[in-house]
Design an enzyme around this catalytic site. Structure first.
Site, PDB file in Angstrom:
ATOM      1  N   ASP A 131      -6.628  -4.771  11.359  1.00 55.46           N
ATOM      2  CA  ASP A 131      -6.879  -3.442  10.784  1.00 55.46           C
ATOM      3  C   ASP A 131      -8.036  -3.472   9.797  1.00 55.46           C
ATOM      4  OD1 ASP A 131      -4.612  -0.908   9.475  1.00 55.46           O
ATOM      5  OD2 ASP A 131      -6.463  -0.836  10.625  1.00 55.46           O
ATOM      6  N   LYS A 133     -10.712  -1.704   8.885  1.00 55.37           N
ATOM      7  CA  LYS A 133     -11.562  -0.594   8.441  1.00 55.37           C
ATOM      8  C   LYS A 133     -11.928  -0.782   6.967  1.00 55.37           C
ATOM      9  CE  LYS A 133      -7.443   2.368   8.118  1.00 55.37           C
ATOM     10  NZ  LYS A 133      -6.471   1.663   8.956  1.00 55.37           N
ATOM     11  N   ASN A 136      -9.549  -1.307   4.079  1.00 50.62           N
ATOM     12  CA  ASN A 136      -8.709  -2.516   4.007  1.00 50.62           C
ATOM     13  C   ASN A 136      -9.486  -3.718   3.526  1.00 50.62           C
ATOM     14  OD1 ASN A 136      -6.660  -1.043   4.960  1.00 50.62           O
ATOM     15  ND2 ASN A 136      -6.660  -1.880   7.037  1.00 50.62           N
ATOM     16  N   ASP A 149      -5.600  -6.050   4.700  1.00 47.22           N
ATOM     17  CA  ASP A 149      -4.628  -5.608   5.698  1.00 47.22           C
ATOM     18  C   ASP A 149      -3.525  -4.725   5.168  1.00 47.22           C
ATOM     19  OD1 ASP A 149      -2.199  -6.869   7.961  1.00 47.22           O
ATOM     20  OD2 ASP A 149      -3.642  -5.255   8.121  1.00 47.22           O
ATOM     21  N   THR A 166      -6.771   7.722  10.423  1.00 42.91           N
ATOM     22  CA  THR A 166      -8.085   7.686  11.052  1.00 42.91           C
ATOM     23  C   THR A 166      -7.998   7.061  12.438  1.00 42.91           C
ATOM     24  OG1 THR A 166     -10.308   6.780  10.925  1.00 42.91           O
ATOM     25  CG2 THR A 166      -8.592   5.480   9.879  1.00 42.91           C
TER      26      THR A 166
HETATM   27  O1  LIG Z   1       0.123  -4.324   0.995  1.00 41.12           O
HETATM   28  C1  LIG Z   1      -0.642  -5.188   1.366  1.00 41.12           C
HETATM   29  C2  LIG Z   1      -2.069  -5.022   1.198  1.00 41.12           C
HETATM   30  C3  LIG Z   1      -2.424  -4.565  -0.146  1.00 41.12           C
HETATM   31  C4  LIG Z   1      -3.297  -5.201  -0.941  1.00 41.12           C
HETATM   32  C5  LIG Z   1      -3.434  -4.363  -2.008  1.00 41.12           C
HETATM   33  C6  LIG Z   1      -4.382  -4.566  -3.084  1.00 41.12           C
HETATM   34  C7  LIG Z   1      -4.981  -3.467  -3.697  1.00 41.12           C
HETATM   35  C8  LIG Z   1      -5.960  -3.653  -4.659  1.00 41.12           C
HETATM   36  C9  LIG Z   1      -6.297  -4.949  -5.019  1.00 41.12           C
HETATM   37  C10 LIG Z   1      -7.229  -5.519  -5.890  1.00 41.12           C
HETATM   38  C11 LIG Z   1      -8.183  -4.809  -6.707  1.00 41.12           C
HETATM   39  N1  LIG Z   1      -9.104  -5.383  -7.448  1.00 41.12           N
HETATM   40  C12 LIG Z   1      -9.799  -4.392  -8.052  1.00 41.12           C
HETATM   41  C13 LIG Z   1     -10.896  -4.419  -8.919  1.00 41.12           C
HETATM   42  C14 LIG Z   1     -11.432  -3.223  -9.388  1.00 41.12           C
HETATM   43  C15 LIG Z   1     -10.873  -2.017  -8.980  1.00 41.12           C
HETATM   44  C16 LIG Z   1      -9.785  -1.991  -8.115  1.00 41.12           C
HETATM   45  C17 LIG Z   1      -9.260  -3.194  -7.655  1.00 41.12           C
HETATM   46  N2  LIG Z   1      -8.228  -3.475  -6.793  1.00 41.12           N
HETATM   47  N3  LIG Z   1      -7.146  -6.862  -5.844  1.00 41.12           N
HETATM   48  N4  LIG Z   1      -6.202  -7.183  -4.963  1.00 41.12           N
HETATM   49  C18 LIG Z   1      -5.659  -6.055  -4.442  1.00 41.12           C
HETATM   50  C19 LIG Z   1      -4.677  -5.865  -3.472  1.00 41.12           C
HETATM   51  N5  LIG Z   1      -2.682  -3.261  -1.863  1.00 41.12           N
HETATM   52  N6  LIG Z   1      -2.014  -3.415  -0.714  1.00 41.12           N
HETATM   53  N7  LIG Z   1      -0.366  -6.303   1.968  1.00 41.12           N
HETATM   54  C20 LIG Z   1       0.903  -6.626   2.322  1.00 41.12           C
HETATM   55  C21 LIG Z   1       1.832  -5.646   2.622  1.00 41.12           C
HETATM   56  C22 LIG Z   1       3.085  -6.059   3.021  1.00 41.12           C
HETATM   57  C23 LIG Z   1       3.400  -7.399   3.143  1.00 41.12           C
HETATM   58  C24 LIG Z   1       2.416  -8.314   2.838  1.00 41.12           C
HETATM   59  F1  LIG Z   1       2.718  -9.586   2.948  1.00 41.12           F
HETATM   60  C25 LIG Z   1       1.182  -7.962   2.440  1.00 41.12           C
END
Ligand SMILES: O=C(Cc1cc(-c2ccc3c(-c4nc5ccccc5[nH]4)n[nH]c3c2)n[nH]1)Nc1cccc(F)c1
Length: 271
Positions: A131, A133, A136, A149, A166
């Site tokens: 996935d 896009k 992600n 992802d 989308t």
């Molecule tokens: O849910 C997610 C993916 C995911 C990753 C994130 C995510 C969102 C934002 C960030 C950020 C991040 N760094 C930033 C710096 C500046 C502004 C915003 C930022 N977001 N770092 N790591 C992240 C990780 N949200 N959702 N994976 C998942 C779902 C279920 C099971 C599993 F094993 C993994």
């Protein structure tokens, strides 16, 4: 090691989604900065995604690649499930793309090559359809790309117009809902490469039905502006092929002249 919420100091929200929020957090003993994703069990139950979440956790916790966001672990309490995810210091790629409108050929090629390497790694472990896009994709501290992802679930802050549901990235066989294999990722990577260079996905249309038609007909057009090299167009044209077996293989992509001449071997775009 059983993690609990008291192991972490919680910081600012990083993203918000259907199933919960992501917060900046610091693990107290190591001072390690992470992204802590909080999912509400109630919403997971309502949407019957527990099994999908378990599968995602299983997959993600075994993937180790510089261009795939790490899942360090998870824990839960009465009402919530917590995912301890890698923190990507430079945030969301699609915001960077919106800011620049489109990327230079060197930046696009560097990102496409690192995604191809991540997908070769995933396919080697029989994991497909990551996935890929722009929503992600995150950017690490050195400017490297990370596939995060969100596949099954969340949207982060201020969704993009084509965000909800989308179709833009789906290949014909998924739009026509026949079985799909690893070659779907090559199609999506071709769509992504086009969007990196032009700022819009190739089959975008006002109505879903029009996007659907443009995808299944592979109605691929290259606008006159911005000016893009014929080598880049050649690569995209070899990826956006209806017959999935005829799409350029990922290891062949890494040998394509446009990639060889433009991608930074380290996968880091230094501007
Ligand atoms: O849910 C997610 C993916 C995911 C990753 C994130 C995510 C969102 C934002 C960030 C950020 C991040 N760094 C930033 C710096 C500046 C502004 C915003 C930022 N977001 N770092 N790591 C992240 C990780 N949200 N959702 N994976 C998942 C779902 C279920 C099971 C599993 F094993 C993994």
């Amino acid at each position: 090691k059983r993690w609990t919420l008291s192991d972490f100091d919680i910081g600012k929200p990083l993203g918000r989604g259907k199933f919960g929020h992501v917060y900046l957090a610091r693990e107290k003993r190591s001072n390690h900065i992470v992204a802590l994703k909080v999912l509400f069990k109630s919403q997971l139950q309502q949407s019957q995604v527990e099994h999908q979440l378990r599968r995602e956790v299983e997959i993600q916790s075994h993937l180790r690649h510089p261009n795939i966001l790490r899942l360090y672990g998870y824990f839960y309490d009465q009402k919530r499930v917590y995912l301890i995810l890698e923190y990507a210091a430079r945030g969301e790629l699609y915001k960077e793309l919106q800011k620049c409108k489109y990327f230079s050929e060197r930046r696009a090629a560097t990102y496409v090559a690192s995604l191809a390497r991540a997908l070769i790694y995933c396919h080697g472990k029989h994991v497909i359809h990551r996935d890929i896009k722009p929503e992600n994709l995150l950017i690490g501290a050195q400017g490297e790309l990370k596939i995060a992802d969100f596949g099954w679930s969340v949207h982060t802050f201020n969704r993009r117009r084509t965000m909800c549901g989308t179709l833009d990235y789906l290949p014909p066989e998924m739009v026509e809902s026949v079985e799909h294999d690893a070659s779907v990722d090559i199609w999506s990577l071709g769509v992504l490469c086009y969007e990196f260079l032009y700022g819009v996905p190739p089959f975008e249309a006002r109505e879903h039905s029009d996007t659907y038609r443009r995808i299944v007909q592979v109605d691929l057009k290259f606008p006159p502006k911005p000016i893009v090299s014929s080598s880049a167009k050649d690569l995209i044209s070899q990826m956006l092929v209806k017959a999935s077996t005829q799409r350029l293989a990922l290891h062949k992509l890494l040998e394509h002249p446009w990639i060889v001449q433009n991608a930074d071997p380290s996968g880091i775009y230094r501007g």
